[in-house]
Design an enzyme around this catalytic site. Structure first.
Site, PDB file in Angstrom:
ATOM      1  N   ALA A  40       0.848  -1.196   0.000  1.00  0.00           N
ATOM      2  CA  ALA A  40       0.000   0.000   0.000  1.00  0.00           C
ATOM      3  C   ALA A  40       0.879   1.239   0.000  1.00  0.00           C
ATOM      4  CB  ALA A  40      -0.917   0.011   1.228  1.00  0.00           C
TER       5      ALA A  40
ATOM      6  N   TYR B  12       3.028  -5.452 -11.155  1.00  0.00           N
ATOM      7  CA  TYR B  12       3.605  -6.776 -10.885  1.00  0.00           C
ATOM      8  C   TYR B  12       4.155  -7.405 -12.163  1.00  0.00           C
ATOM      9  CZ  TYR B  12       1.006  -6.142  -6.524  1.00  0.00           C
ATOM     10  OH  TYR B  12       0.527  -5.630  -5.346  1.00  0.00           O
TER      11      TYR B  12
ATOM     12  N   ASN C 236      -8.036  -4.753 -10.153  1.00  0.00           N
ATOM     13  CA  ASN C 236      -6.890  -3.883  -9.854  1.00  0.00           C
ATOM     14  C   ASN C 236      -5.845  -3.966 -10.972  1.00  0.00           C
ATOM     15  OD1 ASN C 236      -5.019  -2.227  -8.663  1.00  0.00           O
ATOM     16  ND2 ASN C 236      -5.088  -3.234  -6.662  1.00  0.00           N
TER      17      ASN C 236
ATOM     18  N   GLU D 120      -1.576 -12.431  -4.477  1.00  0.00           N
ATOM     19  CA  GLU D 120      -2.920 -12.365  -5.059  1.00  0.00           C
ATOM     20  C   GLU D 120      -3.258 -10.898  -5.247  1.00  0.00           C
ATOM     21  OE1 GLU D 120      -2.829 -14.167  -1.894  1.00  0.00           O
ATOM     22  OE2 GLU D 120      -2.289 -15.959  -3.055  1.00  0.00           O
TER      23      GLU D 120
HETATM   24  C1  LIG Z   1      -0.832  -0.280  -6.535  1.00  0.00           C
HETATM   25  C2  LIG Z   1       0.029   0.689  -5.686  1.00  0.00           C
HETATM   26  C3  LIG Z   1       0.654  -0.102  -4.540  1.00  0.00           C
HETATM   27  C4  LIG Z   1       1.117   1.288  -6.607  1.00  0.00           C
HETATM   28  O1  LIG Z   1       1.915   2.180  -5.833  1.00  0.00           O
HETATM   29  P1  LIG Z   1       2.852   3.317  -6.508  1.00  0.00           P
HETATM   30  O2  LIG Z   1       3.829   3.736  -5.489  1.00  0.00           O
HETATM   31  O3  LIG Z   1       2.015   4.343  -7.147  1.00  0.00           O
HETATM   32  O4  LIG Z   1       3.563   2.451  -7.650  1.00  0.00           O
HETATM   33  P2  LIG Z   1       4.827   2.941  -8.533  1.00  0.00           P
HETATM   34  O5  LIG Z   1       4.907   4.411  -8.546  1.00  0.00           O
HETATM   35  O6  LIG Z   1       6.009   2.160  -8.105  1.00  0.00           O
HETATM   36  O7  LIG Z   1       4.418   2.420  -9.947  1.00  0.00           O
HETATM   37  C5  LIG Z   1       3.087   2.648 -10.392  1.00  0.00           C
HETATM   38  C6  LIG Z   1       3.066   3.488 -11.640  1.00  0.00           C
HETATM   39  O8  LIG Z   1       3.848   4.674 -11.533  1.00  0.00           O
HETATM   40  C7  LIG Z   1       4.757   4.730 -12.632  1.00  0.00           C
HETATM   41  N1  LIG Z   1       5.965   5.382 -12.111  1.00  0.00           N
HETATM   42  C8  LIG Z   1       6.881   4.867 -11.299  1.00  0.00           C
HETATM   43  N2  LIG Z   1       7.852   5.777 -11.053  1.00  0.00           N
HETATM   44  C9  LIG Z   1       7.505   6.893 -11.723  1.00  0.00           C
HETATM   45  C10 LIG Z   1       8.092   8.170 -11.883  1.00  0.00           C
HETATM   46  N3  LIG Z   1       9.267   8.473 -11.284  1.00  0.00           N
HETATM   47  N4  LIG Z   1       7.448   9.092 -12.605  1.00  0.00           N
HETATM   48  C11 LIG Z   1       6.284   8.789 -13.215  1.00  0.00           C
HETATM   49  N5  LIG Z   1       5.684   7.589 -13.111  1.00  0.00           N
HETATM   50  C12 LIG Z   1       6.296   6.650 -12.390  1.00  0.00           C
HETATM   51  C13 LIG Z   1       4.968   3.291 -13.011  1.00  0.00           C
HETATM   52  O9  LIG Z   1       5.392   3.103 -14.340  1.00  0.00           O
HETATM   53  C14 LIG Z   1       3.562   2.776 -12.841  1.00  0.00           C
HETATM   54  O10 LIG Z   1       2.772   3.224 -13.933  1.00  0.00           O
HETATM   55  P3  LIG Z   1       1.362   2.589 -14.313  1.00  0.00           P
HETATM   56  O11 LIG Z   1       0.508   2.589 -13.057  1.00  0.00           O
HETATM   57  O12 LIG Z   1       0.839   3.504 -15.335  1.00  0.00           O
HETATM   58  O13 LIG Z   1       1.653   1.208 -14.809  1.00  0.00           O
HETATM   59  C15 LIG Z   1      -0.820   1.871  -5.153  1.00  0.00           C
HETATM   60  O14 LIG Z   1      -1.577   2.409  -6.215  1.00  0.00           O
HETATM   61  C16 LIG Z   1      -1.765   1.490  -4.014  1.00  0.00           C
HETATM   62  O15 LIG Z   1      -1.405   1.557  -2.837  1.00  0.00           O
HETATM   63  N6  LIG Z   1      -2.995   1.120  -4.371  1.00  0.00           N
HETATM   64  C17 LIG Z   1      -4.015   0.757  -3.367  1.00  0.00           C
HETATM   65  C18 LIG Z   1      -3.679  -0.554  -2.695  1.00  0.00           C
HETATM   66  C19 LIG Z   1      -3.408  -1.658  -3.688  1.00  0.00           C
HETATM   67  O16 LIG Z   1      -4.092  -1.781  -4.700  1.00  0.00           O
HETATM   68  N7  LIG Z   1      -2.402  -2.480  -3.379  1.00  0.00           N
HETATM   69  C20 LIG Z   1      -2.034  -3.619  -4.186  1.00  0.00           C
HETATM   70  C21 LIG Z   1      -2.845  -4.783  -3.730  1.00  0.00           C
HETATM   71  S1  LIG Z   1      -2.348  -6.287  -4.495  1.00  0.00           S
END
Ligand SMILES: CC(C)(COP(=O)(O)OP(=O)(O)OC[C@H]1O[C@@H](n2cnc3c(N)ncnc32)[C@H](O)[C@@H]1OP(=O)(O)O)[C@@H](O)C(=O)NCCC(=O)NCCS
Length: 205
Positions: A110, A155, A148, A143
């Site tokens: 998260a 992943y 999502n 999972e």
């Molecule tokens: C899913 C989740 C964990 C992703 O977290 P996040 O920190 O935003 O993830 P990241 O930044 O590492 O990567 C996600 C996206 O950002 C992009 N990104 C990463 N670094 C970046 C940067 N420096 N600049 C711009 N974009 C970037 C990635 O390419 C990816 O793009 P996409 O979503 O279009 O494929 C977050 O959205 C979340 O907490 N969601 C709710 C809970 C959840 O769904 N958890 C997973 C359950 S299995």
């Protein structure tokens, strides 16, 4: 475990003192109707490892990513402009994993919605990969909700492949889960993929 630093982002073990903030992040990321992680119990579970991604702001510098939840845009702007006098360590996200005999099972990831899209989850997943290597795990599994797609894309970027579907896995809304597993971590193609991804993330990609 090794501490990983990417600009101001550090991944370290989640501590008892982080639990309150981790709960805030959990509610903000997953929504209040999703069952909460029993953090206290998980930190006592010898087969589990929880990681915290924290933004470490040096003394006198304004935080770049950390924005307290539920603040209006003016407050957020002020928060960005005000330099922190003593330096801060603000939890932006966390991941939890369980060790089974030859597999690391990621049970939760998260990130604070204010800090998403800056590579926080990617840093946590890379640290999970390092944990799995250190533990001699053969694969990593997780999972994810069928709906999502964003998490599934993330992943997939880390080499996870869809291997199954669990009907009505999530108790709050009866949603199916997609099971995703990495290839054998020792496979040369996967190692090369992860080495390239590590370099890309280190370069800010
Ligand atoms: C899913 C989740 C964990 C992703 O977290 P996040 O920190 O935003 O993830 P990241 O930044 O590492 O990567 C996600 C996206 O950002 C992009 N990104 C990463 N670094 C970046 C940067 N420096 N600049 C711009 N974009 C970037 C990635 O390419 C990816 O793009 P996409 O979503 O279009 O494929 C977050 O959205 C979340 O907490 N969601 C709710 C809970 C959840 O769904 N958890 C997973 C359950 S299995």
């Amino acid at each position: 475990m090794a501490t990983m630093t990417r600009t101001q982002l550090t991944v370290r073990p989640l501590l008892q003192a982080d639990i309150r903030r981790a709960r805030q992040v959990q509610r903000a990321a997953y929504g209040a109707d999703t069952p909460g992680t029993p953090f206290e119990r998980e930190l006592r579970n010898g087969l589990a490892q929880y990681l915290a991604a924290v933004e470490v702001t040096p003394a006198g510098a304004p935080p770049a990513l950390a924005v307290p939840p539920r603040q209006g845009s003016v407050m957020r702007l002020l928060h960005r402009l005000v330099a922190t006098p003593d330096g801060t360590d603000v939890l932006l996200g966390y991941a939890g994993a369980w060790f089974t005999h030859d597999q690391l099972h990621i049970v939760t990831v998260a990130v604070d919605p204010h800090a998403q899209h800056h590579g926080v989850a990617s840093a946590l997943l890379l640290a999970c990969y390092d944990l799995a290597l250190e533990a001699g795990s053969r694969t990593i599994a997780l999972e994810v909700r069928l709906s999502n797609e964003r998490a599934q894309r993330l992943y997939t970027r880390f080499g996870f492949e869809r291997t199954g579907r669990l009907r009505a896995y999530y108790s709050n809304n009866g949603e199916d889960a997609i099971v995703m597993v990495t290839p054998d971590l020792a496979a040369p193609a996967h190692r090369d993929h992860m080495a390239a991804l590590r370099s890309e993330l280190a370069a800010g990609g």
